[in-house]
Motif scaffolding. Structure first.
Motif, PDB file in Angstrom:
ATOM      1  N   LEU A  45       0.838  -1.197   0.000  1.00  0.00           N
ATOM      2  CA  LEU A  45       0.000   0.000   0.000  1.00  0.00           C
ATOM      3  C   LEU A  45       0.872   1.246   0.000  1.00  0.00           C
ATOM      4  CD1 LEU A  45      -2.901   1.146   0.180  1.00  0.00           C
ATOM      5  CD2 LEU A  45      -2.645   1.091   2.677  1.00  0.00           C
ATOM      6  N   ILE A  46       0.616   2.117  -0.972  1.00  0.00           N
ATOM      7  CA  ILE A  46       1.336   3.386  -1.037  1.00  0.00           C
ATOM      8  C   ILE A  46       0.617   4.429  -0.169  1.00  0.00           C
ATOM      9  CG2 ILE A  46       2.026   5.310  -2.527  1.00  0.00           C
ATOM     10  CD1 ILE A  46       2.150   3.272  -4.844  1.00  0.00           C
ATOM     11  N   ALA A  47      -0.678   4.596  -0.442  1.00  0.00           N
ATOM     12  CA  ALA A  47      -1.424   5.645   0.255  1.00  0.00           C
ATOM     13  C   ALA A  47      -2.919   5.430   0.097  1.00  0.00           C
ATOM     14  CB  ALA A  47      -1.048   7.022  -0.291  1.00  0.00           C
ATOM     15  N   THR A  48      -3.649   6.067   0.979  1.00  0.00           N
ATOM     16  CA  THR A  48      -5.108   6.104   0.918  1.00  0.00           C
ATOM     17  C   THR A  48      -5.522   7.500   0.485  1.00  0.00           C
ATOM     18  OG1 THR A  48      -5.234   4.517   2.730  1.00  0.00           O
ATOM     19  CG2 THR A  48      -7.227   5.780   2.231  1.00  0.00           C
ATOM     20  N   ALA A  49      -6.342   7.553  -0.559  1.00  0.00           N
ATOM     21  CA  ALA A  49      -6.772   8.848  -1.097  1.00  0.00           C
ATOM     22  C   ALA A  49      -8.170   9.157  -0.589  1.00  0.00           C
ATOM     23  CB  ALA A  49      -6.758   8.811  -2.620  1.00  0.00           C
ATOM     24  N   ASN A  50      -8.290  10.235   0.159  1.00  0.00           N
ATOM     25  CA  ASN A  50      -9.565  10.642   0.733  1.00  0.00           C
ATOM     26  C   ASN A  50     -10.076  11.882   0.010  1.00  0.00           C
ATOM     27  OD1 ASN A  50      -9.261   8.738   3.046  1.00  0.00           O
ATOM     28  ND2 ASN A  50      -7.581  10.105   3.542  1.00  0.00           N
ATOM     29  N   GLN A  51     -11.330  11.894  -0.321  1.00  0.00           N
ATOM     30  CA  GLN A  51     -11.890  13.047  -1.011  1.00  0.00           C
ATOM     31  C   GLN A  51     -11.999  14.223  -0.049  1.00  0.00           C
ATOM     32  OE1 GLN A  51     -15.115  14.759  -1.061  1.00  0.00           O
ATOM     33  NE2 GLN A  51     -14.393  16.002  -2.767  1.00  0.00           N
ATOM     34  N   GLY A  52     -11.456  15.345  -0.460  1.00  0.00           N
ATOM     35  CA  GLY A  52     -11.562  16.553   0.355  1.00  0.00           C
ATOM     36  C   GLY A  52     -10.476  16.714   1.385  1.00  0.00           C
ATOM     37  N   SER A  53      -9.522  15.797   1.426  1.00  0.00           N
ATOM     38  CA  SER A  53      -8.414  15.948   2.370  1.00  0.00           C
ATOM     39  C   SER A  53      -7.149  15.365   1.761  1.00  0.00           C
ATOM     40  CB  SER A  53      -8.738  15.266   3.697  1.00  0.00           C
ATOM     41  OG  SER A  53      -8.883  13.887   3.513  1.00  0.00           O
ATOM     42  N   GLU A  54      -6.032  15.602   2.440  1.00  0.00           N
ATOM     43  CA  GLU A  54      -4.763  15.080   1.928  1.00  0.00           C
ATOM     44  C   GLU A  54      -4.734  13.555   2.025  1.00  0.00           C
ATOM     45  OE1 GLU A  54      -1.744  18.542   1.609  1.00  0.00           O
ATOM     46  OE2 GLU A  54      -1.099  16.608   2.379  1.00  0.00           O
ATOM     47  N   ALA A  55      -4.004  12.951   1.110  1.00  0.00           N
ATOM     48  CA  ALA A  55      -3.837  11.500   1.145  1.00  0.00           C
ATOM     49  C   ALA A  55      -3.019  11.101   2.375  1.00  0.00           C
ATOM     50  CB  ALA A  55      -3.151  11.026  -0.125  1.00  0.00           C
ATOM     51  N   THR A  56      -3.260   9.895   2.830  1.00  0.00           N
ATOM     52  CA  THR A  56      -2.517   9.335   3.951  1.00  0.00           C
ATOM     53  C   THR A  56      -1.508   8.343   3.416  1.00  0.00           C
ATOM     54  OG1 THR A  56      -4.503   9.524   5.332  1.00  0.00           O
ATOM     55  CG2 THR A  56      -2.711   8.121   6.136  1.00  0.00           C
ATOM     56  N   TYR A  57      -0.217   8.601   3.648  1.00  0.00           N
ATOM     57  CA  TYR A  57       0.845   7.791   3.085  1.00  0.00           C
ATOM     58  C   TYR A  57       1.345   6.760   4.085  1.00  0.00           C
ATOM     59  CZ  TYR A  57       0.950  10.943  -0.867  1.00  0.00           C
ATOM     60  OH  TYR A  57       0.601  11.642  -1.983  1.00  0.00           O
ATOM     61  N   GLU A  58       1.699   5.610   3.559  1.00  0.00           N
ATOM     62  CA  GLU A  58       2.269   4.542   4.381  1.00  0.00           C
ATOM     63  C   GLU A  58       3.768   4.800   4.569  1.00  0.00           C
ATOM     64  OE1 GLU A  58       0.331   2.035   5.812  1.00  0.00           O
ATOM     65  OE2 GLU A  58      -1.198   3.422   5.038  1.00  0.00           O
ATOM     66  N   SER A  59       4.319   4.123   5.550  1.00  0.00           N
ATOM     67  CA  SER A  59       5.738   4.259   5.839  1.00  0.00           C
ATOM     68  C   SER A  59       6.561   3.912   4.604  1.00  0.00           C
ATOM     69  CB  SER A  59       6.109   3.332   7.001  1.00  0.00           C
ATOM     70  OG  SER A  59       7.488   3.370   7.246  1.00  0.00           O
ATOM     71  N   GLY A  60       7.495   4.782   4.281  1.00  0.00           N
ATOM     72  CA  GLY A  60       8.362   4.548   3.130  1.00  0.00           C
ATOM     73  C   GLY A  60       7.909   5.250   1.862  1.00  0.00           C
ATOM     74  N   PHE A  61       6.759   5.873   1.915  1.00  0.00           N
ATOM     75  CA  PHE A  61       6.232   6.597   0.758  1.00  0.00           C
ATOM     76  C   PHE A  61       5.949   8.046   1.166  1.00  0.00           C
ATOM     77  CE2 PHE A  61       5.797   2.969  -1.947  1.00  0.00           C
ATOM     78  CZ  PHE A  61       5.522   1.917  -1.096  1.00  0.00           C
ATOM     79  N   VAL A  62       6.358   8.986   0.305  1.00  0.00           N
ATOM     80  CA  VAL A  62       6.207  10.401   0.635  1.00  0.00           C
ATOM     81  C   VAL A  62       5.469  11.135  -0.478  1.00  0.00           C
ATOM     82  CG1 VAL A  62       8.217  10.468   2.144  1.00  0.00           C
ATOM     83  CG2 VAL A  62       8.498  10.934  -0.303  1.00  0.00           C
ATOM     84  N   PRO A  67       2.704  12.193  -5.365  1.00  0.00           N
ATOM     85  CA  PRO A  67       1.556  13.064  -5.106  1.00  0.00           C
ATOM     86  C   PRO A  67       0.266  12.443  -5.630  1.00  0.00           C
ATOM     87  CG  PRO A  67       2.976  13.981  -6.826  1.00  0.00           C
ATOM     88  CD  PRO A  67       3.699  12.801  -6.257  1.00  0.00           C
ATOM     89  N   ILE A  68      -0.781  12.629  -4.851  1.00  0.00           N
ATOM     90  CA  ILE A  68      -2.087  12.045  -5.160  1.00  0.00           C
ATOM     91  C   ILE A  68      -3.133  13.151  -5.185  1.00  0.00           C
ATOM     92  CG2 ILE A  68      -3.953  10.638  -4.162  1.00  0.00           C
ATOM     93  CD1 ILE A  68      -1.772   8.704  -3.154  1.00  0.00           C
ATOM     94  N   SER A  69      -4.031  13.055  -6.145  1.00  0.00           N
ATOM     95  CA  SER A  69      -5.184  13.957  -6.155  1.00  0.00           C
ATOM     96  C   SER A  69      -6.455  13.155  -6.011  1.00  0.00           C
ATOM     97  CB  SER A  69      -5.228  14.783  -7.450  1.00  0.00           C
ATOM     98  OG  SER A  69      -5.737  14.007  -8.515  1.00  0.00           O
TER      99      SER A  69
END
Lengths: 113, 109
Positions: A45-62, A67-69
């Protein structure tokens, strides 16, 4: 079940460039997930993309590298920035489902040369 | 930390030769164990969900079983079209998925 369209399906990119992967879902979902699958490996898992807020990144990914939209409830993009050969992987978009765990797009096979 | 280990990493079978794939797991509060099939160049495709020890699910030549520590995917009389990578994943109490490394199955005619 959700139908997830992901594009491009594959690309060959020069090192130092960036690639944006698009993911479209046929229904509104709260969270979308981005995974990486390196050759011969399982899904990370790289990240969780939430609508209306910043993505949540897993350890090791920045965020600077990936960048996620998430402009709305059916669409997300993942950008792989300043690519190196180590970024060569399959990138998968996913939505959660209680009964099936997750549904996945067909993936984007990225090769960095 | 949740862990999922699949074995073997690769399995070659002759058509009709039955076998089993193993998925061993440790998870904080199991909220489901999932099996997926992944064909080359495609995303994982859902096969089964198991929620509690003793549960079994069956579909065509595939049967999935679950104990408190592991799950098996039994393949009966496989055909070449069953060749794929089979992934196992667990969902924990926080609704996070952890995937195993997969078993690459090759069925020869």
């Amino acid at each position: 079940s959700a139908v997830i369209s992901q594009k491009p399906s594959r690309d060959i990119c020069q090192r130092g460039t960036s690639l944006t992967i698009q993911c479209q879902v046929d229904s509104q979902v709260t969270m979308m997930f981005w995974y990486r699958q390196q050759p011969g490996q399982s899904l990370t898992l790289i990240a969780t993309a939430n609508q209306g807020s910043e993505a949540t990144y897993e350890s090791g990914f920045v965020i600077d590298k990936f960048p996620i939209s998430r402009p709305n409830l059916t669409f997300s993009t993942l950008t792989v920035s300043n690519m190196s050969p180590e970024d060569s992987s399959i990138y998968l978009c996913s939505v959660a489902n209680w009964d099936a765990g997750a549904f996945f797009g067909q993936g984007t096979r990225l090769t960095v040369v | 930390e949740d862990q999922v280990t699949q074995s073997p990493e690769a399995l070659r079978l002759q058509e009709g030769e039955s076998s089993s794939l193993n998925c061993s797991y440790t998870v904080s509060g199991l909220r489901g164990l999932f099996w997926y099939r992944q064909d080359p160049g495609k995303g994982p495709e859902f096969l089964f969900t198991l929620y509690s020890a003793g549960e079994e699910k069956e579909k065509e030549r595939l049967k999935a079983t679950l104990t408190k520590k592991e799950s098996f995917l039994h393949i009966t009389a496989p055909k070449p079209e069953d060749s794929a990578t089979y992934l196992c994943a667990v969902r924990n109490a926080g609704n996070m998925l952890t995937f195993g490394g997969g078993t690459r199955l090759m069925v020869k005619p």
